[in-house]
Scaffold this active site. Structure first.
Site, PDB file in Angstrom:
ATOM      1  N   HIS A   1       1.324   5.097  -2.134  1.00 40.77           N
ATOM      2  CA  HIS A   1       0.759   6.035  -3.104  1.00 40.77           C
ATOM      3  C   HIS A   1       1.834   7.059  -3.483  1.00 40.77           C
ATOM      4  CE1 HIS A   1      -3.312   4.604  -2.316  1.00 40.77           C
ATOM      5  NE2 HIS A   1      -3.201   4.881  -1.035  1.00 40.77           N
TER       6      HIS A   1
ATOM      7  N   HIS B   1       0.834  -1.209   0.000  1.00 40.83           N
ATOM      8  CA  HIS B   1       0.000   0.000   0.000  1.00 40.83           C
ATOM      9  C   HIS B   1       0.872   1.264   0.000  1.00 40.83           C
ATOM     10  CE1 HIS B   1      -3.746   2.112   1.984  1.00 40.83           C
ATOM     11  NE2 HIS B   1      -3.302   2.760   0.920  1.00 40.83           N
TER      12      HIS B   1
ATOM     13  N   ARG C   1       2.357  11.753   9.031  1.00 37.79           N
ATOM     14  CA  ARG C   1       3.750  11.820   8.589  1.00 37.79           C
ATOM     15  C   ARG C   1       4.733  12.160   9.701  1.00 37.79           C
ATOM     16  NH1 ARG C   1       3.221  14.441   2.500  1.00 37.79           N
ATOM     17  NH2 ARG C   1       1.320  13.285   1.970  1.00 37.79           N
TER      18      ARG C   1
ATOM     19  N   GLU D   1       1.495   2.540   3.834  1.00 40.79           N
ATOM     20  CA  GLU D   1       0.964   3.789   3.266  1.00 40.79           C
ATOM     21  C   GLU D   1       1.835   4.959   3.707  1.00 40.79           C
ATOM     22  OE1 GLU D   1      -3.212   4.710   4.032  1.00 40.79           O
ATOM     23  OE2 GLU D   1      -3.408   5.700   2.082  1.00 40.79           O
TER      24      GLU D   1
ATOM     25  N   HIS E   1     -10.481   1.521  -1.878  1.00 45.80           N
ATOM     26  CA  HIS E   1      -9.892   2.742  -1.308  1.00 45.80           C
ATOM     27  C   HIS E   1     -10.664   3.961  -1.793  1.00 45.80           C
ATOM     28  CE1 HIS E   1      -6.997   5.413   0.427  1.00 45.80           C
ATOM     29  NE2 HIS E   1      -6.082   4.498   0.593  1.00 45.80           N
TER      30      HIS E   1
ATOM     31  N   ARG F   1      -1.857   8.902  -5.841  1.00 51.88           N
ATOM     32  CA  ARG F   1      -2.245   9.419  -4.525  1.00 51.88           C
ATOM     33  C   ARG F   1      -3.755   9.267  -4.343  1.00 51.88           C
ATOM     34  NH1 ARG F   1      -0.277  15.273  -2.198  1.00 51.88           N
ATOM     35  NH2 ARG F   1      -1.158  15.020  -0.104  1.00 51.88           N
ATOM     36  N   ALA F   2      -4.159   8.633  -3.253  1.00 52.46           N
ATOM     37  CA  ALA F   2      -5.576   8.289  -3.097  1.00 52.46           C
ATOM     38  C   ALA F   2      -6.443   9.533  -2.942  1.00 52.46           C
ATOM     39  CB  ALA F   2      -5.753   7.370  -1.892  1.00 52.46           C
ATOM     40  N   SER F   3      -5.996  10.481  -2.134  1.00 50.64           N
ATOM     41  CA  SER F   3      -6.853  11.650  -1.890  1.00 50.64           C
ATOM     42  C   SER F   3      -6.968  12.515  -3.142  1.00 50.64           C
ATOM     43  CB  SER F   3      -6.307  12.483  -0.722  1.00 50.64           C
ATOM     44  OG  SER F   3      -5.026  12.994  -1.035  1.00 50.64           O
TER      45      SER F   3
END
Lengths: 341, 341
Positions: B8, B6, B290, B284, B178, B71-73
């Site tokens: 991104h 996972h 972060r 991730e 996702h 990138r998921a977002s």
């Protein structure tokens, strides 16, 4: 003493459901709409519904007192309009009050509110006031999504909710943040919507700064806090990234988690991660999960077993089973002292 | 070998975001809309963005390979229409492919789909096909809520999703379920929407019977399965009440959880409750959280530490870090064997 802070009247006599069905049918055909006074439920019917169910299990499990509110999935605030919800809330709240009056020291009433999607929460104040002043309600259930899974309401930190918080502070009562039935096909009611709402509400509280405005406000997040304790590191990290104070300072003075987690490892995690003072014993018995767990031979919702088996110090156990809940629900504590001594 | 299933591309060069901003601005003013060919990102820019970030941390943490998707977002399927999503997905997928080509044996590409709210998922097939056949994509990300927090799509068990599952089975690739950015003010994106989606998707799979129709379909639920492992007793009990087979039979032949849980107790619970064969190592990294955890002195998202400290048997550790992921992502496994031996 053991206090269960999360009980619903899931076993009300069938006449209640029949009245609700008529009320819903009447939305399209007002000539058939029932009046509140059409509902007749005798004390004997109430006793039968309680003694065969909640009271029996409370006695079997050694639970002294349950904070008792209307069935959560039946609140269904999405149905009809404010008048629909107002009639329905009044009926359901009265029944919980009558149960509490029949069994002093065993049940303390908590109120549902007549919420309705898109309607100002201030409209709930008369019912809230009535329940506290006439019925001795010790808490209320606040639905962060009266739309039933469409999530059209603003976050709980929005000022539109403030009139409810002002009354809660005035009466010194907490709210359990509890959604109702999902009418969104994406969300199973008790398997997704309930847990999602718990997680969502907690994150709304992290994002905002509600407790700066209401330092004594107390909110209970049910179902063990949804996903929150399992992802406690994520929430601590998100709060850091948002330049919020540590969660202990930012929200844990005002937010509490119940113990409605239906297996030992989940309870162990909750007790490991969340400070003891923020945990309140609860079972939500005869609720979402009513069977016996074939892995243990005991009911999934017999949460006392998990707590008892968690290896807590006796003082921590007593805090979770009684003292924390007395502190969060002082009107319940006063009622208990008055009724039981 | 350690495989992170996972990852991104959260650190893409700024030109990508600038192009997207122009694309969004062009929705209201088509004369300013950029063409895909207007985006210029050199290999050196890609290298700089990866070597200072993901690759550096992978080396520090001993991670050999990352399955790497856009990138998921930023997928933000709610923006514009299908054409908007199709252009954007094509660009983002190409970048992940280029990263994988620059670092053989270190990154394997996974595709985002050009989903759009209300648009038939079958429209995603050409991009899916292109990514597998031209880019060697080893997986895809499937968004169960392309509306961005309004949850207007039917459950994942609905037949409208079947064309995607048919292609997945044909190519023998899994999907990670996702979501993307929430535009619903009720849901914080990474603190509520992501976790809610994981829980929601799992419950949809319990309610349905998808794997009767697709016995070899494989879905990965990220973020440690949302609230699911913490409430495993609830889910087992709900499945019983719905007369479904035990979860091991009903869904765990086809559903896998990653290890993106950012504290030790959460990982310990996951490993305790979910069968080892259903757990895939992941971090991730450089994602939602972060910072360094002040309680440990290590990055919240350095999930390898938690797994290493969980006291697993060596064979279980190797299964979670490598073998399970090879089994779920056979195209990744074949690529690795070809590239690394």
């Amino acid at each position: 003493m053991i206090i269960d802070c999360h009980g619903h009247y899931t076993t009300a006599p069938p006449a209640l459901g029949a009245w609700r069905d008529q009320q819903i049918a009447g939305l399209n055909n007002p000539t058939t709409a029932p009046r509140p006074s059409d509902l007749k439920i005798t004390d004997d019917e109430l006793r039968a519904s309680i003694e065969a169910n909640q009271l029996r299990l409370m006695d079997e499990r050694g639970i002294d007192m349950t904070i008792f509110s209307p069935r959560a999935s039946f609140m269904a605030h999405h149905v009809g309009d404010f008048v629909t919800s107002a009639e329905w809330a009044a009926i359901c709240n009265e029944l919980c009050y009558r149960v509490s009056a029949l069994y002093p020291g065993r049940f303390a009433p908590a109120a549902m509110l007549p919420q309705s999607p898109g309607v100002d929460p201030v409209t709930c104040i008369p019912e809230l006031t009535r329940c506290v002043e006439e019925y001795g309600a010790v808490a209320l259930n606040l639905n962060p999504d009266p739309s039933g899974g469409h999530w059209t309401a603003p976050p709980l930190t929005d000022q539109s909710w403030y009139p409810i918080y002002e009354k809660m502070v005035e009466y010194d009562i907490p709210a359990m943040v509890h959604v109702s039935t999902s009418v969104n096909p994406a969300f199973h009611t008790t398997g997704a919507h309930y847990l999602n709402a718990d997680t969502t509400a907690f994150m709304q509280l992290i994002e905002g700064n509600l407790f700066a405005d209401f330092p004594t406000l107390r909110l209970v997040i049910p179902h063990g806090g949804g996903a929150v304790p399992y992802h406690w590191g994520r929430f601590r990290g998100l709060a850091m990234a948002m330049k919020k104070p540590p969660l202990e300072e930012h929200v844990l003075g005002n937010v509490f988690f119940d113990t409605c987690v239906y297996h030992q490892p989940g309870i162990d995690l909750l007790l490991d991660v969340i400070p003891t003072k923020n945990i309140l014993f609860a079972s939500e018995m005869i609720g979402a999960v009513r069977d016996i767990d074939p892995c243990t031979g005991h009911y999934f919702d017999d949460t006392r077993r998990y707590i008892d088996n968690a290896g807590l110090a006796a003082t921590d156990l007593a805090d979770i089973q009684e003292h924390n809940t007395r502190a969060v629900y002082p009107r319940m504590s006063a009622l208990l002292t008055q009724q039981v001594g």
